[in-house]
Design a protein around this motif. Structure first.
Motif, PDB file in Angstrom:
ATOM      1  N   ASN A 103       0.990  -1.150   0.007  1.00  0.00           N
ATOM      2  CA  ASN A 103       0.081   0.048  -0.022  1.00  0.00           C
ATOM      3  C   ASN A 103       1.058   1.190   0.052  1.00  0.00           C
ATOM      4  OD1 ASN A 103      -2.340  -1.433   0.118  1.00  0.00           O
ATOM      5  ND2 ASN A 103      -2.342  -1.894   2.060  1.00  0.00           N
ATOM      6  N   ASP A 104       0.751   2.018   0.938  1.00  0.00           N
ATOM      7  CA  ASP A 104       1.688   3.244   1.004  1.00  0.00           C
ATOM      8  C   ASP A 104       2.795   3.326   1.997  1.00  0.00           C
ATOM      9  OD1 ASP A 104       0.282   3.253   3.461  1.00  0.00           O
ATOM     10  OD2 ASP A 104      -0.497   5.202   3.537  1.00  0.00           O
ATOM     11  N   THR A 105       3.104   1.959   2.334  1.00  0.00           N
ATOM     12  CA  THR A 105       4.284   1.829   3.212  1.00  0.00           C
ATOM     13  C   THR A 105       5.603   0.824   2.519  1.00  0.00           C
ATOM     14  OG1 THR A 105       2.819   1.869   5.154  1.00  0.00           O
ATOM     15  CG2 THR A 105       4.890   1.139   5.570  1.00  0.00           C
ATOM     16  N   ILE A 106       6.463   1.304   2.811  1.00  0.00           N
ATOM     17  CA  ILE A 106       7.736   0.638   2.434  1.00  0.00           C
ATOM     18  C   ILE A 106       8.312  -0.006   3.474  1.00  0.00           C
ATOM     19  CG2 ILE A 106      10.174   0.728   1.301  1.00  0.00           C
ATOM     20  CD1 ILE A 106       8.965   3.199  -0.177  1.00  0.00           C
ATOM     21  N   TYR A 107       8.384  -1.198   3.514  1.00  0.00           N
ATOM     22  CA  TYR A 107       8.918  -2.221   4.686  1.00  0.00           C
ATOM     23  C   TYR A 107      10.258  -2.498   4.383  1.00  0.00           C
ATOM     24  CZ  TYR A 107       4.193  -2.387   6.570  1.00  0.00           C
ATOM     25  OH  TYR A 107       2.873  -2.087   6.954  1.00  0.00           O
ATOM     26  N   TYR A 108      11.239  -2.424   5.267  1.00  0.00           N
ATOM     27  CA  TYR A 108      12.463  -2.846   4.704  1.00  0.00           C
ATOM     28  C   TYR A 108      13.082  -3.559   6.059  1.00  0.00           C
ATOM     29  CZ  TYR A 108      14.850   0.700   8.128  1.00  0.00           C
ATOM     30  OH  TYR A 108      15.639   1.200   9.049  1.00  0.00           O
ATOM     31  N   ARG A 109      14.311  -4.755   5.811  1.00  0.00           N
ATOM     32  CA  ARG A 109      14.762  -5.367   6.958  1.00  0.00           C
ATOM     33  C   ARG A 109      16.190  -5.177   6.799  1.00  0.00           C
ATOM     34  NH1 ARG A 109      15.963 -10.469   5.301  1.00  0.00           N
ATOM     35  NH2 ARG A 109      14.951 -11.029   3.271  1.00  0.00           N
ATOM     36  N   PRO A 110      17.050  -5.585   7.980  1.00  0.00           N
ATOM     37  CA  PRO A 110      18.352  -5.635   7.425  1.00  0.00           C
ATOM     38  C   PRO A 110      18.995  -6.977   6.924  1.00  0.00           C
ATOM     39  CG  PRO A 110      17.643  -5.779   9.898  1.00  0.00           C
ATOM     40  CD  PRO A 110      16.698  -5.584   9.400  1.00  0.00           C
ATOM     41  N   VAL A 111      20.099  -7.056   6.691  1.00  0.00           N
ATOM     42  CA  VAL A 111      20.398  -8.312   6.026  1.00  0.00           C
ATOM     43  C   VAL A 111      20.686  -9.424   7.143  1.00  0.00           C
ATOM     44  CG1 VAL A 111      22.958  -7.544   6.168  1.00  0.00           C
ATOM     45  CG2 VAL A 111      22.196  -9.067   4.134  1.00  0.00           C
ATOM     46  N   SER A 112      20.960  -9.062   8.293  1.00  0.00           N
ATOM     47  CA  SER A 112      21.028 -10.060   9.199  1.00  0.00           C
ATOM     48  C   SER A 112      20.514  -9.303  10.767  1.00  0.00           C
ATOM     49  CB  SER A 112      22.600 -10.219   9.720  1.00  0.00           C
ATOM     50  OG  SER A 112      22.859 -10.634  10.744  1.00  0.00           O
ATOM     51  N   ALA A 113      20.103 -10.257  11.460  1.00  0.00           N
ATOM     52  CA  ALA A 113      19.695  -9.757  12.882  1.00  0.00           C
ATOM     53  C   ALA A 113      20.959  -9.286  13.538  1.00  0.00           C
ATOM     54  CB  ALA A 113      19.332 -11.126  13.715  1.00  0.00           C
ATOM     55  N   TYR A 114      22.084  -9.344  13.225  1.00  0.00           N
ATOM     56  CA  TYR A 114      23.424  -8.846  14.012  1.00  0.00           C
ATOM     57  C   TYR A 114      24.115  -7.712  13.414  1.00  0.00           C
ATOM     58  CZ  TYR A 114      22.797 -13.276  15.972  1.00  0.00           C
ATOM     59  OH  TYR A 114      22.324 -14.561  16.702  1.00  0.00           O
ATOM     60  N   THR A 115      23.150  -6.924  12.354  1.00  0.00           N
ATOM     61  CA  THR A 115      23.609  -5.834  11.668  1.00  0.00           C
ATOM     62  C   THR A 115      23.735  -4.910  12.712  1.00  0.00           C
ATOM     63  OG1 THR A 115      22.682  -6.360   9.550  1.00  0.00           O
ATOM     64  CG2 THR A 115      22.896  -4.142   9.889  1.00  0.00           C
ATOM     65  N   PRO A 116      24.655  -3.835  12.661  1.00  0.00           N
ATOM     66  CA  PRO A 116      24.743  -2.690  13.528  1.00  0.00           C
ATOM     67  C   PRO A 116      23.607  -1.774  13.245  1.00  0.00           C
ATOM     68  CG  PRO A 116      26.999  -3.227  12.809  1.00  0.00           C
ATOM     69  CD  PRO A 116      25.849  -4.141  11.934  1.00  0.00           C
ATOM     70  N   GLN A 117      23.212  -1.177  14.531  1.00  0.00           N
ATOM     71  CA  GLN A 117      22.106  -0.275  14.586  1.00  0.00           C
ATOM     72  C   GLN A 117      22.306   0.783  13.709  1.00  0.00           C
ATOM     73  OE1 GLN A 117      21.502   0.897  18.736  1.00  0.00           O
ATOM     74  NE2 GLN A 117      21.963  -1.236  19.402  1.00  0.00           N
ATOM     75  N   ILE A 118      23.447   1.342  13.607  1.00  0.00           N
ATOM     76  CA  ILE A 118      23.648   2.477  12.807  1.00  0.00           C
ATOM     77  C   ILE A 118      23.407   2.255  11.322  1.00  0.00           C
ATOM     78  CG2 ILE A 118      26.333   2.195  12.791  1.00  0.00           C
ATOM     79  CD1 ILE A 118      24.404   5.421  12.984  1.00  0.00           C
ATOM     80  N   LEU A 119      23.970   0.968  10.800  1.00  0.00           N
ATOM     81  CA  LEU A 119      23.556   0.657   9.285  1.00  0.00           C
ATOM     82  C   LEU A 119      22.204   0.341   9.265  1.00  0.00           C
ATOM     83  CD1 LEU A 119      26.656  -1.925   8.954  1.00  0.00           C
ATOM     84  CD2 LEU A 119      26.389   0.721   8.421  1.00  0.00           C
ATOM     85  N   VAL A 120      21.572  -0.367  10.066  1.00  0.00           N
ATOM     86  CA  VAL A 120      19.951  -0.458   9.853  1.00  0.00           C
ATOM     87  C   VAL A 120      19.444   1.047   9.852  1.00  0.00           C
ATOM     88  CG1 VAL A 120      17.806  -1.042  11.023  1.00  0.00           C
ATOM     89  CG2 VAL A 120      20.049  -2.413  10.990  1.00  0.00           C
ATOM     90  N   LYS A 179       9.086   1.679   7.194  1.00  0.00           N
ATOM     91  CA  LYS A 179       9.192   1.199   8.410  1.00  0.00           C
ATOM     92  C   LYS A 179       9.964  -0.031   8.315  1.00  0.00           C
ATOM     93  CE  LYS A 179       4.695   2.460   9.992  1.00  0.00           C
ATOM     94  NZ  LYS A 179       4.791   2.963  11.341  1.00  0.00           N
ATOM     95  N   LEU A 180      10.668  -0.260   9.521  1.00  0.00           N
ATOM     96  CA  LEU A 180      11.483  -1.406   9.614  1.00  0.00           C
ATOM     97  C   LEU A 180      11.116  -2.531  10.280  1.00  0.00           C
ATOM     98  CD1 LEU A 180      14.580  -2.761  10.163  1.00  0.00           C
ATOM     99  CD2 LEU A 180      14.563  -1.490  12.298  1.00  0.00           C
ATOM    100  N   GLU A 181      11.301  -3.791   9.807  1.00  0.00           N
ATOM    101  CA  GLU A 181      10.658  -4.771  10.468  1.00  0.00           C
ATOM    102  C   GLU A 181      11.713  -5.855  10.475  1.00  0.00           C
ATOM    103  OE1 GLU A 181       7.651  -6.426   7.194  1.00  0.00           O
ATOM    104  OE2 GLU A 181       9.125  -6.765   5.982  1.00  0.00           O
ATOM    105  N   ASN A 182      11.386  -7.000  11.562  1.00  0.00           N
ATOM    106  CA  ASN A 182      12.306  -8.020  11.714  1.00  0.00           C
ATOM    107  C   ASN A 182      13.800  -7.666  12.280  1.00  0.00           C
ATOM    108  OD1 ASN A 182      10.234  -9.791  10.678  1.00  0.00           O
ATOM    109  ND2 ASN A 182      11.269  -9.922   8.656  1.00  0.00           N
ATOM    110  N   TYR A 183      13.648  -6.738  13.243  1.00  0.00           N
ATOM    111  CA  TYR A 183      14.635  -6.439  13.937  1.00  0.00           C
ATOM    112  C   TYR A 183      14.434  -5.992  15.317  1.00  0.00           C
ATOM    113  CZ  TYR A 183      19.239  -3.973  14.485  1.00  0.00           C
ATOM    114  OH  TYR A 183      20.727  -3.636  14.791  1.00  0.00           O
ATOM    115  N   TYR A 184      15.539  -6.559  16.150  1.00  0.00           N
ATOM    116  CA  TYR A 184      15.258  -6.387  17.646  1.00  0.00           C
ATOM    117  C   TYR A 184      14.689  -4.999  18.180  1.00  0.00           C
ATOM    118  CZ  TYR A 184      20.131  -5.035  18.761  1.00  0.00           C
ATOM    119  OH  TYR A 184      21.194  -4.137  18.713  1.00  0.00           O
ATOM    120  N   LEU A 185      15.389  -4.004  17.517  1.00  0.00           N
ATOM    121  CA  LEU A 185      15.166  -2.554  17.871  1.00  0.00           C
ATOM    122  C   LEU A 185      14.140  -1.776  17.041  1.00  0.00           C
ATOM    123  CD1 LEU A 185      18.615  -1.367  18.772  1.00  0.00           C
ATOM    124  CD2 LEU A 185      16.952  -1.770  20.329  1.00  0.00           C
TER     125      LEU A 185
END
Length: 81
Positions: A23-40, A59-65
């Motif tokens: 719809n009107d939202t772009i969801y993204y996720r990091p390449v790994s659960a261990y990707t540093p926060q600053i890169l996310v 919106k970010l998805e599938n990341y602990y923060l």
């Protein structure tokens, strides 16, 4: 969004399957659960830079923060509009 590069790999995020549009939202996720926060966060800002004039939310998805980073992205989106 071909210009959005995943910083750990140097490969476009679209090619890695890290971005999806719903719809009107772009969801993204990091390449790994261990990707540093600053890169996310940097990936989210790259996406936001590409699409903020089009009215999409980012919106970010599938990341602990996820929740904390989404709040910050929303603050930035609101500040740009």
């Amino acid at each position: 969004m071909e210009n959005v590069i995943e910083l750990e790999t140097g490969i476009p995020a679209l090619n890695l399957g890290l971005i999806r549009v719903e719809n009107d939202t772009i969801y993204y996720r990091p390449v790994s659960a261990y990707t540093p926060q600053i890169l996310v966060i940097a990936l989210g800002l790259q996406i936001l830079k590409e699409v903020f004039k089009c009215g999409y939310q980012v919106k970010l998805e599938n990341y602990y923060l996820r929740d904390e980073i989404n709040v910050r992205l929303e603050m930035i989106m609101n500040g740009l509009s």
